[in-house]
Motif scaffolding. Structure first.
Motif, PDB file in Angstrom:
ATOM      1  N   LEU A  44      43.006  44.682 109.648  1.00 46.74           N
ATOM      2  CA  LEU A  44      43.386  43.375 109.088  1.00 46.74           C
ATOM      3  C   LEU A  44      43.762  43.318 107.634  1.00 46.74           C
ATOM      4  O   LEU A  44      44.472  42.228 107.343  1.00 46.74           O
ATOM      5  CB  LEU A  44      42.012  42.661 109.479  1.00 46.74           C
ATOM      6  CG  LEU A  44      41.967  42.174 110.918  1.00 46.74           C
ATOM      7  CD1 LEU A  44      40.427  41.736 111.069  1.00 46.74           C
ATOM      8  CD2 LEU A  44      42.994  41.180 111.613  1.00 46.74           C
ATOM      9  N   VAL A  45      43.354  44.313 106.987  1.00 49.96           N
ATOM     10  CA  VAL A  45      43.993  44.306 105.500  1.00 49.96           C
ATOM     11  C   VAL A  45      45.040  45.456 105.326  1.00 49.96           C
ATOM     12  O   VAL A  45      45.344  45.672 104.235  1.00 49.96           O
ATOM     13  CB  VAL A  45      42.446  44.463 104.556  1.00 49.96           C
ATOM     14  CG1 VAL A  45      41.634  43.276 104.542  1.00 49.96           C
ATOM     15  CG2 VAL A  45      41.982  45.839 104.743  1.00 49.96           C
ATOM     16  N   GLY A  46      45.436  46.019 106.408  1.00 52.58           N
ATOM     17  CA  GLY A  46      46.588  47.106 106.272  1.00 52.58           C
ATOM     18  C   GLY A  46      46.199  48.436 105.905  1.00 52.58           C
ATOM     19  O   GLY A  46      47.049  49.195 105.493  1.00 52.58           O
ATOM     20  N   ASN A  47      44.815  48.604 105.914  1.00 50.87           N
ATOM     21  CA  ASN A  47      44.470  49.806 105.354  1.00 50.87           C
ATOM     22  C   ASN A  47      44.509  50.946 106.538  1.00 50.87           C
ATOM     23  O   ASN A  47      44.589  50.489 107.773  1.00 50.87           O
ATOM     24  CB  ASN A  47      42.881  49.925 105.450  1.00 50.87           C
ATOM     25  CG  ASN A  47      42.486  49.371 103.759  1.00 50.87           C
ATOM     26  OD1 ASN A  47      43.549  49.135 102.898  1.00 50.87           O
ATOM     27  ND2 ASN A  47      41.248  49.091 103.448  1.00 50.87           N
ATOM     28  N   PRO A  48      44.553  52.226 106.308  1.00 46.74           N
ATOM     29  CA  PRO A  48      44.404  53.412 107.360  1.00 46.74           C
ATOM     30  C   PRO A  48      43.175  53.003 108.006  1.00 46.74           C
ATOM     31  O   PRO A  48      42.162  52.581 107.282  1.00 46.74           O
ATOM     32  CB  PRO A  48      44.410  54.542 106.552  1.00 46.74           C
ATOM     33  CG  PRO A  48      45.022  54.345 105.353  1.00 46.74           C
ATOM     34  CD  PRO A  48      44.841  52.943 104.937  1.00 46.74           C
ATOM     35  N   SER A  49      42.899  53.392 109.298  1.00 46.79           N
ATOM     36  CA  SER A  49      41.747  53.073 110.192  1.00 46.79           C
ATOM     37  C   SER A  49      40.611  53.816 109.553  1.00 46.79           C
ATOM     38  O   SER A  49      39.290  53.111 109.766  1.00 46.79           O
ATOM     39  CB  SER A  49      41.942  53.326 111.599  1.00 46.79           C
ATOM     40  OG  SER A  49      41.957  54.631 111.686  1.00 46.79           O
TER      41      SER A  49
END
Lengths: 278, 203
Positions: A44-49
């Motif tokens: 949801l914040v565009g980070n790698p999982s």
């Protein structure tokens, strides 16, 4: 960019996907207890999982951002001072985000765009509460370093999730020492209650004791996450994220890996049943 | 040699074998497809696998065909650990074994031990070689917190708790030597093969 911990809440740790592959050294996998909520928060914040995020037990966390930042909260249902769960929330410089007390479920995940950038230990930023690896639990006044924002932008505004079941059922497959029990299927017909004496290491249950067919000592053997280990008291312990890599009590059954996320949300006092996996 | 295969969830098989380390060495060399991790313990080897690559049936056939190799353990040196013998379970162990507290201490500190395998917690080494008289059972309900440095016994093993943790072993005393330090390379003081002696020191 840093995030200030104004209040740590009841118990908050930094978690990622853990440090698998070191069990022979006695180092467990650790990492987020509810991995699907953890992964969603990062997405949801565009980070790698696998970026490090915060695991908040029961809520109570208050954070303050020093610069514009995007966060997301997933997992247990918990009142928020700004925005809503399961979607990105923008915090302006100096702005606070407060989590109330969880009303359903036990663990929230707070992902911050850029990830929590504490130094990794044996390849992971996760706090292993049993092995005492990784960063210490959050305390008031701590400044959490945030990594550079990833190139990807958040692509989802809201990811609605099903409510947690009121009567959770965990699916099990047979464990290595099923034959050590007089009536192993009693596990499937008993309603257990989650004990307050539960944590990231193990979820303890109260209920009628399981009786053993064998009473000799079991030489220690390796355990997997989800193992239902039964000490002589007869009440099973579900080995969770920070479980010991080996145990000396027989494992009757193993909870399906897919159901460990649900197990991570069990609240003390809640009842739970076990069902044979199909 | 026959092995027994025990189910351990959908991603693991526990192999019961008389020669865990020899079996592990042979399997490590064979490296069957899908095997992700091998975790040795006292009588068993946990084989963790990726269920999208292999399954228990296919892997089982491979595991039954493995012959253990000769695993002469390399000498990993000797470590001497000073112990203050004032553990909470000392009197109980004495009562159960029919020994005096002093002879429990004398027998435990008089032994020579070898690290057989690691597990349970980072740096927790299972030390074999204790006096058979001291082979006592674990507690029926584990303690929720045991202080780091606690020297404890259970079954045929002795151990030093590397960090605060729950545990069911009987506490004999404590040592100030850290057996696990993540800043040290390697972090583990007692890797398998290490010879260990305990010496009694005053508190």
């Amino acid at each position: 960019m840093k995030l200030e911990v104004v209040r740590p809440g009841f118990a908050t740790t930094v978690q990622d996907l853990g440090r698998p592959g070191h069990a022979a050294l006695g180092v467990g996998r650790s990492g987020a207890a509810d991995r699907s909520s953890f992964r969603l928060a990062n997405r949801l914040v565009g980070n790698p999982s696998g970026a490090a995020a915060l695991e908040v037990t029961l809520g109570g966390l208050v954070l303050r951002a020093s610069a514009v930042t995007t966060v997301a909260v997933t997992g247990a249902a918990c009142p928020l001072s700004k925005g809503g769960p399961n979607g990105p929330i923008t915090l302006w410089p100096g702005e606070k985000l407060a989590l109330g007390t969880a009303v359903s479920g036990l663990r929230c995940y707070v992902a911050v765009r850029g990830g929590i950038d504490v130094p990794p230990v044996l390849g992971s930023r996760a706090t292993d509460t049993l092995g005492k690896l990784g960063p210490p639990p959050l305390a008031a006044g701590m400044l959490l370093p945030i990594g550079p924002a990833p190139q990807a932008f958040p692509v989802v505004d809201l990811a609605p999730r099903a409510a947690l079941p009121a009567s959770p059922v965990l699916r099990v497959t047979p464990g290595p020492r099923r034959d050590w029990f007089a009536a192993p299927d009693d596990l499937l017909s008993t309603v257990y209650t989650v004990s307050p004496d539960s944590d990231r290491v193990g979820i303890r249950f109260t209920g009628p004791p399981l009786s053993r067919a064998r009473h000799d000592e079991l030489p220690s053997e390796a355990c997997v996450p989800g193992s239902l280990q039964v000490p002589p008291s007869g009440r099973p312990i579900l080995f969770h994220a920070d479980h010991p890599t080996t145990g000396g009590y027989p494992v009757l059954a193993v909870v399906e890996e897919e159901d460990l996320d649900l197990a991570a949300q069990l609240r003390p006092g809640q009842t739970v049943r076990f069902r044979r996996a199909s | 040699m026959t092995v027994r295969l025990l189910p351990c969830g959908r991603r693991g098989v526990l192999v019961e074998t008389g020669d865990v380390l020899g079996y592990q060495a042979a399997l490590a060399e064979l490296a069957p497809d899908g095997v992700e991790e091998l975790v040795p313990a006292a009588r068993t080897l946990l084989v963790r696998f990726d269920p999208s690559v292999t399954d228990a049936g296919r892997l089982g056939a491979v595991l039954r065909a493995v012959s253990p190799v000769d695993s002469a353990t390399a000498d990993a040196g000797e470590v001497v650990l000073p112990v203050v013998y004032d553990g909470e379970d000392l009197a109980e162990v004495a009562a159960e074994t029919g020994l005096s507290v002093d002879s429990v201490i004398a027998r435990h500190s008089g032994g020579s031990y070898v690290s057989a395998f690691c597990g349970f917690a980072p740096g927790f080494a299972y030390l074999s070689g204790s006096d058979p008289v001291l082979h006592v059972a674990r507690r029926s309900s584990p303690r929720t917190r045991i202080p780091p440095g606690s020297v404890a016994i259970a079954g045929e093993y002795s151990a030093v708790y590397p960090s605060a943790s729950p545990g069911g072993w009987r506490l004999l005393g404590r040592t100030t030597v850290p057996v696990w330090d993540v800043e040290r390379d390697p972090p583990n003081l007692l890797p398998p093969g290490t010879r260990v002696r305990f010496t009694a020191v005053p508190s």
